[in-house]
Motif scaffolding. Structure first.
Motif, short mmCIF file in Angstrom:
data_model
loop_
_atom_site.label_atom_id
_atom_site.label_comp_id
_atom_site.label_asym_id
_atom_site.label_seq_id
_atom_site.Cartn_x
_atom_site.Cartn_y
_atom_site.Cartn_z
N SER A 106 -7.80 4.07 -6.16
CA SER A 106 -8.77 5.15 -6.01
C SER A 106 -8.19 6.44 -5.42
O SER A 106 -8.77 7.51 -5.57
CB SER A 106 -9.94 4.69 -5.15
OG SER A 106 -9.49 4.27 -3.88
N TYR A 135 -3.21 0.40 -3.75
CA TYR A 135 -3.00 -0.91 -3.14
C TYR A 135 -2.66 -1.88 -4.27
O TYR A 135 -3.39 -1.98 -5.26
CB TYR A 135 -4.27 -1.31 -2.38
CG TYR A 135 -4.43 -2.78 -2.02
CD1 TYR A 135 -5.68 -3.35 -1.94
CD2 TYR A 135 -3.32 -3.60 -1.72
CE1 TYR A 135 -5.87 -4.68 -1.58
CE2 TYR A 135 -3.50 -4.92 -1.37
CZ TYR A 135 -4.77 -5.46 -1.31
OH TYR A 135 -4.94 -6.78 -0.95
N PHE A 156 4.72 7.05 2.18
CA PHE A 156 4.90 5.87 3.01
C PHE A 156 4.39 4.63 2.29
O PHE A 156 3.34 4.65 1.66
CB PHE A 156 4.17 6.02 4.34
CG PHE A 156 4.78 7.02 5.27
CD1 PHE A 156 4.36 8.32 5.29
CD2 PHE A 156 5.80 6.62 6.14
CE1 PHE A 156 4.94 9.25 6.15
CE2 PHE A 156 6.39 7.54 7.00
CZ PHE A 156 5.96 8.85 7.00
N PHE A 192 -4.53 7.48 1.63
CA PHE A 192 -4.34 6.29 0.80
C PHE A 192 -4.16 6.68 -0.66
O PHE A 192 -4.87 7.55 -1.18
CB PHE A 192 -5.55 5.37 0.96
CG PHE A 192 -5.61 4.26 -0.03
CD1 PHE A 192 -6.40 4.34 -1.17
CD2 PHE A 192 -4.84 3.11 0.15
CE1 PHE A 192 -6.46 3.31 -2.08
CE2 PHE A 192 -4.88 2.07 -0.77
CZ PHE A 192 -5.70 2.17 -1.89
N TYR A 227 0.86 -1.19 0.00
CA TYR A 227 0.00 0.00 0.00
C TYR A 227 0.89 1.23 0.00
O TYR A 227 1.88 1.27 0.71
CB TYR A 227 -0.88 0.03 1.26
CG TYR A 227 -1.62 -1.25 1.54
CD1 TYR A 227 -0.98 -2.35 2.09
CD2 TYR A 227 -2.98 -1.37 1.27
CE1 TYR A 227 -1.64 -3.53 2.36
CE2 TYR A 227 -3.67 -2.54 1.54
CZ TYR A 227 -2.99 -3.62 2.07
OH TYR A 227 -3.67 -4.79 2.33
N GLN A 285 1.68 11.70 2.79
CA GLN A 285 1.45 12.62 3.90
C GLN A 285 1.93 14.00 3.48
O GLN A 285 3.13 14.27 3.45
CB GLN A 285 2.18 12.16 5.16
CG GLN A 285 1.86 13.00 6.40
CD GLN A 285 2.49 12.41 7.65
OE1 GLN A 285 3.59 11.88 7.62
NE2 GLN A 285 1.79 12.51 8.78
N PHE A 315 4.51 -0.42 8.31
CA PHE A 315 4.92 0.76 7.56
C PHE A 315 6.43 0.89 7.49
O PHE A 315 7.15 0.60 8.45
CB PHE A 315 4.34 2.03 8.19
CG PHE A 315 2.89 2.25 7.87
CD1 PHE A 315 1.91 1.62 8.60
CD2 PHE A 315 2.52 3.09 6.83
CE1 PHE A 315 0.56 1.81 8.31
CE2 PHE A 315 1.19 3.29 6.52
CZ PHE A 315 0.21 2.66 7.26
N GLY A 316 6.90 1.39 6.34
CA GLY A 316 8.29 1.78 6.22
C GLY A 316 8.50 3.16 6.82
O GLY A 316 7.54 3.79 7.29
N GLU A 317 9.72 3.63 6.78
CA GLU A 317 10.04 4.93 7.38
C GLU A 317 9.78 6.10 6.43
O GLU A 317 9.96 7.24 6.80
CB GLU A 317 11.48 4.94 7.88
CG GLU A 317 11.71 3.95 9.01
CD GLU A 317 12.87 4.31 9.89
OE1 GLU A 317 12.83 3.98 11.11
OE2 GLU A 317 13.84 4.90 9.39
N GLY A 324 -3.00 14.59 7.30
CA GLY A 324 -2.87 13.18 7.65
C GLY A 324 -2.45 12.36 6.46
O GLY A 324 -2.38 12.84 5.33
N LEU A 325 -2.14 11.11 6.73
CA LEU A 325 -1.79 10.20 5.64
C LEU A 325 -3.03 9.89 4.81
O LEU A 325 -4.10 9.60 5.34
CB LEU A 325 -1.24 8.88 6.20
CG LEU A 325 0.21 8.88 6.64
CD1 LEU A 325 0.36 9.46 8.03
CD2 LEU A 325 0.77 7.46 6.60
N TYR A 378 0.87 5.39 0.78
CA TYR A 378 0.16 6.51 1.40
C TYR A 378 1.01 7.77 1.23
O TYR A 378 2.24 7.70 1.20
CB TYR A 378 -0.06 6.27 2.90
CG TYR A 378 -1.15 5.25 3.21
CD1 TYR A 378 -0.91 3.89 3.11
CD2 TYR A 378 -2.41 5.67 3.62
CE1 TYR A 378 -1.91 2.96 3.40
CE2 TYR A 378 -3.41 4.76 3.91
CZ TYR A 378 -3.15 3.41 3.79
OH TYR A 378 -4.14 2.49 4.08
N LEU A 395 -1.04 -3.45 9.01
CA LEU A 395 -0.07 -3.03 8.02
C LEU A 395 1.22 -2.65 8.70
O LEU A 395 1.21 -2.04 9.77
CB LEU A 395 -0.59 -1.80 7.24
CG LEU A 395 -1.94 -1.92 6.55
CD1 LEU A 395 -2.20 -0.66 5.73
CD2 LEU A 395 -2.02 -3.14 5.68
#
Lengths: 111, 115
Positions: free
Chosen positions: B58, B48, B91, B45, B33, B37, B106-108, B42-43, B35, B104
């Motif tokens: 979407s 996917y 992200f 989407f 996924y 920011q 998450f990476g950094e 906020g993050l 995302y 999920l």
């Protein structure tokens, strides 16, 4: 369309204080709700995940509650420490394992 | 077991250039996924993907943005002809399956700055 709101946007408290962060969401059709911590320049760390059928979850000094019908969640942090300083994000899971995030509460715990 | 790896961590591009962000999911995870920011937001989407398939795009802007997750290698988020408004942290997260668990990892993040 799901919308997630977090209040307050920022909070500064002295060390040792108990505090509550608030999260609200507009669509109660969620699978679960999750609280994350984000440190500056870092990724997200999941703190607590509450399933839609649950009312609360606890981990150490953290307690999260969920009232799905009213679209609210709170994150309670007991005996806050400077190391708790970070941004706290609330997210709800919808279909397709898609997370909708709030804009976060920036917490600063002062010595 | 290494976590989600993203690179580069920081990327600077001039307007009109291309940005490529890479994401290697956790070992054993085949769902990715992305995302975004934006500053003070906020993050959100974006997309996917499962191996070789886009499942849900979407949240992707209609133009200049594309994503892929080939059979071999990392997932790539590509932004063509970048503009200043693309400056953000991107992200990547991965999961083991597509159940609606919210689990999920998450990476950094990759922080893109467009000059």
């Amino acid at each position: 369309k799901q919308e997630v709101t977090q209040i307050p946007a920022a909070l500064s408290v002295p060390e040792g204080e108990n505090l509550v962060l608030n999260c609200s969401f507009t669509d109660s059709a969620i699978y679960n709700l999750q609280w994350f911590r984000q440190d500056p320049g870092k990724g997200l760390t999941s703190l607590l995940l509450i399933q839609s059928s649950q009312r609360e979850q606890t981990s150490g000094r953290l307690n999260a509650s969920l009232d799905k019908s009213s679209g609210r969640s709170t994150l309670y942090i007991a005996a806050s420490q400077p190391g708790d300083s970070a941004t706290y994000l609330c997210a709800v899971t919808g279909g397709g394992n898609k997370l909708t995030f709030g804009t976060g509460t920036q917490l600063k715990v002062e010595l | 077991n290494a976590g989600v790896m993203q690179n580069p961590r920081h990327l600077v591009r001039r307007r009109g250039q291309e940005a490529r962000l890479r994401c290697s999911p956790m070992k054993g995870h085949s769902h990715v996924y992305w995302y975004r920011q934006l500053p003070e937001e906020g993050l959100k989407f974006m997309v996917y993907l499962q191996k070789e398939n886009i499942i849900d795009e979407s949240g992707m802007p209609k133009e200049r943005f594309s994503a892929e997750f080939p059979k071999e290698g990392p997932s790539i988020l590509r932004i063509q002809q970048v503009v200043r408004g693309d400056s953000a942290a991107y992200f990547c997260a991965s999961s083991q399956d597509r159940r609606n668990t919210g689990e999920l990892f998450f990476g950094e993040g990759s922080r893109l700055t467009v000059l």
